[in-house]
Design an enzyme around this catalytic site. Sequence first.
Site, PDB file in Angstrom:
ATOM      1  N   ARG A  77      37.841 -58.632 -20.841  1.00 34.18           N
ATOM      2  CA  ARG A  77      37.167 -59.833 -21.344  1.00 34.18           C
ATOM      3  C   ARG A  77      37.569 -60.134 -22.781  1.00 34.18           C
ATOM      4  NH1 ARG A  77      32.432 -60.984 -17.888  1.00 34.18           N
ATOM      5  NH2 ARG A  77      32.453 -59.330 -16.331  1.00 34.18           N
ATOM      6  N   SER A 111      19.237 -57.503  -0.565  1.00 33.57           N
ATOM      7  CA  SER A 111      19.760 -58.153  -1.755  1.00 33.57           C
ATOM      8  C   SER A 111      20.838 -59.162  -1.393  1.00 33.57           C
ATOM      9  CB  SER A 111      20.347 -57.068  -2.671  1.00 33.57           C
ATOM     10  OG  SER A 111      21.009 -57.640  -3.762  1.00 33.57           O
ATOM     11  N   HIS A 145      18.252 -69.146 -14.299  1.00 31.98           N
ATOM     12  CA  HIS A 145      19.003 -70.373 -14.615  1.00 31.98           C
ATOM     13  C   HIS A 145      18.224 -71.631 -14.255  1.00 31.98           C
ATOM     14  CE1 HIS A 145      22.646 -68.381 -15.938  1.00 31.98           C
ATOM     15  NE2 HIS A 145      22.294 -67.443 -15.068  1.00 31.98           N
ATOM     16  N   THR A 193      14.128 -66.041 -17.950  1.00 31.07           N
ATOM     17  CA  THR A 193      14.622 -65.704 -19.286  1.00 31.07           C
ATOM     18  C   THR A 193      14.068 -66.691 -20.314  1.00 31.07           C
ATOM     19  OG1 THR A 193      16.583 -65.292 -20.618  1.00 31.07           O
ATOM     20  CG2 THR A 193      16.730 -67.131 -19.095  1.00 31.07           C
ATOM     21  N   LYS A 252      17.873 -68.927 -22.224  1.00 34.68           N
ATOM     22  CA  LYS A 252      18.806 -69.965 -21.778  1.00 34.68           C
ATOM     23  C   LYS A 252      18.168 -71.330 -22.052  1.00 34.68           C
ATOM     24  CE  LYS A 252      20.872 -66.666 -18.563  1.00 34.68           C
ATOM     25  NZ  LYS A 252      21.794 -66.010 -19.497  1.00 34.68           N
ATOM     26  N   THR A 256      10.652 -49.270 -25.913  1.00 37.74           N
ATOM     27  CA  THR A 256      11.546 -50.091 -26.735  1.00 37.74           C
ATOM     28  C   THR A 256      10.712 -50.985 -27.651  1.00 37.74           C
ATOM     29  OG1 THR A 256      13.447 -51.593 -26.661  1.00 37.74           O
ATOM     30  CG2 THR A 256      11.770 -51.943 -25.002  1.00 37.74           C
ATOM     31  N   THR A 257      11.264 -51.311 -28.811  1.00 37.82           N
ATOM     32  CA  THR A 257      10.550 -52.167 -29.764  1.00 37.82           C
ATOM     33  C   THR A 257      10.312 -53.540 -29.138  1.00 37.82           C
ATOM     34  OG1 THR A 257      11.613 -50.999 -31.569  1.00 37.82           O
ATOM     35  CG2 THR A 257      10.698 -53.159 -32.094  1.00 37.82           C
ATOM     36  N   THR A 265      33.220 -61.279 -12.147  1.00 40.83           N
ATOM     37  CA  THR A 265      32.093 -62.221 -12.117  1.00 40.83           C
ATOM     38  C   THR A 265      32.211 -63.160 -10.915  1.00 40.83           C
ATOM     39  OG1 THR A 265      32.082 -62.075 -14.521  1.00 40.83           O
ATOM     40  CG2 THR A 265      30.793 -63.845 -13.558  1.00 40.83           C
TER      41      THR A 265
HETATM   42  N1  PLP Z   1      19.574 -62.966 -14.093  1.00 41.66           N
HETATM   43  C1  PLP Z   1      20.612 -63.802 -13.971  1.00 41.66           C
HETATM   44  C2  PLP Z   1      20.835 -64.482 -12.668  1.00 41.66           C
HETATM   45  C3  PLP Z   1      21.475 -64.041 -15.047  1.00 41.66           C
HETATM   46  O1  PLP Z   1      22.515 -64.862 -14.908  1.00 41.66           O
HETATM   47  C4  PLP Z   1      21.219 -63.390 -16.278  1.00 41.66           C
HETATM   48  C5  PLP Z   1      22.076 -63.613 -17.456  1.00 41.66           C
HETATM   49  O2  PLP Z   1      22.967 -64.395 -17.516  1.00 41.66           O
HETATM   50  C6  PLP Z   1      20.126 -62.516 -16.353  1.00 41.66           C
HETATM   51  C7  PLP Z   1      19.328 -62.330 -15.249  1.00 41.66           C
HETATM   52  C8  PLP Z   1      19.808 -61.815 -17.632  1.00 41.66           C
HETATM   53  O3  PLP Z   1      19.096 -62.685 -18.468  1.00 41.66           O
HETATM   54  P1  PLP Z   1      19.037 -62.426 -20.021  1.00 41.66           P
HETATM   55  O4  PLP Z   1      20.158 -63.197 -20.617  1.00 41.66           O
HETATM   56  O5  PLP Z   1      17.685 -62.866 -20.474  1.00 41.66           O
HETATM   57  O6  PLP Z   1      19.218 -60.961 -20.209  1.00 41.66           O
END
Ligand code: PLP
Length: 580
Positions: free
Chosen positions: A138, A251, A331, A373, A376, A405-406, A491
């Site tokens: 990458r 999954s 997303h 999240t 985003k 974790t903090t 990816t």
């Molecule tokens: N789940 C999916 C489908 C994602 O695409 C991503 C990150 O791109 C995550 C979880 C992780 O999210 P975060 O960026 O908050 O760690």
Amino acid sequence: MEFALSQAKKTCPFLHVASTSSLRRLSTLPAGAQKSNALLNKAQQCPVMSKAMEAQATTTTTTATTSTTQQQTRTFSTSRASLQKPTPSVKAKAVENTDANNVAKEKPVAFNSKSKHFDYEGYYEHELSKKHKDKSYRYFNNINRLAQKFPRAHTARVEDEVTVWCANDYLGMGRSPVLTETMKRTLDRYGAGAGGTRNIAGNADLHLRLESELADLHHKEGALVFSSCYVANDATLATLASKLPGCVIFSDQLNHASMIQGMRHSGAQKKIFRHNDMAHLEELLQSVDPATPKIIAFESVYSMCGSIGPIHDIVALAKKYGAITFLDEVHAVGMYGPRGAGVAEHLDYDLNAAHPTMGNGSIVDEIDIITGTLGKAYGVVGGYIAASASLVDMIRSYAPGFIFTTSLPPAVVSGAMQSVKYLKVSNSERQMQQINTRVVKSRLAELGIPVVPNPSHIVPVLLGDAASAKLASDELLSEHGIYVQSINYPTVPVGEERLRITPTPGHNSEMIDHLVHSLETIWNRYGFRRVNDWAAEGGRAGVGMAQPAQVQPLWTNGQLGLDKVIESKAVKQQSSSTVA
Ligand code: PLP
């Protein structure tokens, strides 16, 4: 030599992340190796240097290595036009000059033969050379998004500005005063860090209020905030599936790495169903004892192809076979639904707009665990789960990824909370984003530039091989001032490499024109395959298929307020043809 290295490291976005010792090691000849230079090999893999070297036919002597690093400094500071432009007839040559071919020239790693000790540096290099070989190495571009000029950013040099077309700050909330003003005030009041884990001094009122907002957003009894959704997915799946006795996880084949990691960490049995294939999922569910605890893990928007998970069907199968559902809306939060709760909320748009509460009978209520999240569409950072009170409490009590974790800094939490609250009531940003997505998709379709068809806000432009995807991305950046990252294996599958374009409400019509024109120029220059070419090959990744699936955008014309616009256009056209 030392001087050249330190100069190059100051200027080059790639070299400056490497240690001087690594560079020194790369630039000296390994014992017994033939006269070749590893630094030069690295330079040939560099998107900028490879072009400069091709143009200047640099020799491979040690002296040349020094001047190469200096040349890199010059290349960065000269105009874009100074890079040699391959003509269409040299397409093959341009593609030849890629990672794979350079890797082929790479020497096997020389393990330390003098010492009996393990050669750590040699091992790292060996592992990296594997990445170069399978083309999954990458490259990280230096991109500094400018709050006052969204969606513009400067690159390694502040005077070099580009338009960002691939950020996940989908709505531009990251720089919105809605958040930033609150964040500044919180920073002044509560300081920079949270001061501890949630259990020890890091559990502020802000964290609790954010969790209430999120629980309400997703019609759930509770929510729990993590450092990121990667951590939320990993910690939740690992904890839950390892606790539930004999649990089996189902999954989707395209699930995100964070879920895959969580499943792996759980040690539970995993069964993978083909992407969005309900018959396959059912077949797998049937193969497991009805009394066994089961989790079906899937996403709402799959971010690399833009497809949408069949939420209704999965919930129905989960009920039939006694499974619980784990839905990643990463997303989709902020982007879909009348309050930005995601695709599940969007599916019952009117109902949720009228009665946005738990128990309103919408499909949101039927999903057991929703993850999202804050990094985003909400524009900050952090992740969360929303679920029943007891599930949330169990994860809070057992998940190491939450406990040890903090906790998130107060300013981040206040910004995220403000963003969630704001997007619960403001639709205009997500509507504008959808309209811009439609415009980009239809403009590219007119030119036959291949976009993987999907009903969401993602615009995946198919190239079909890693070298072409990287070439297109590099050329957009260096020649057109546009940043779109190329997406390669792992990816996406080999052969489905692409550019992933994400329009935002901040991209104006000039920017869209420029993007479309730039892609057209690049497609012409390199003869990249268009929809017809893919069709002639039988189609790939949904592009040019013999029987294309009918794709309707998730946001309807009515929901975007376009019905009236389309109607009045039609009336105008009708009356002008009547007059004619
Ligand atoms: N789940 C999916 C489908 C994602 O695409 C991503 C990150 O791109 C995550 C979880 C992780 O999210 P975060 O960026 O908050 O760690």
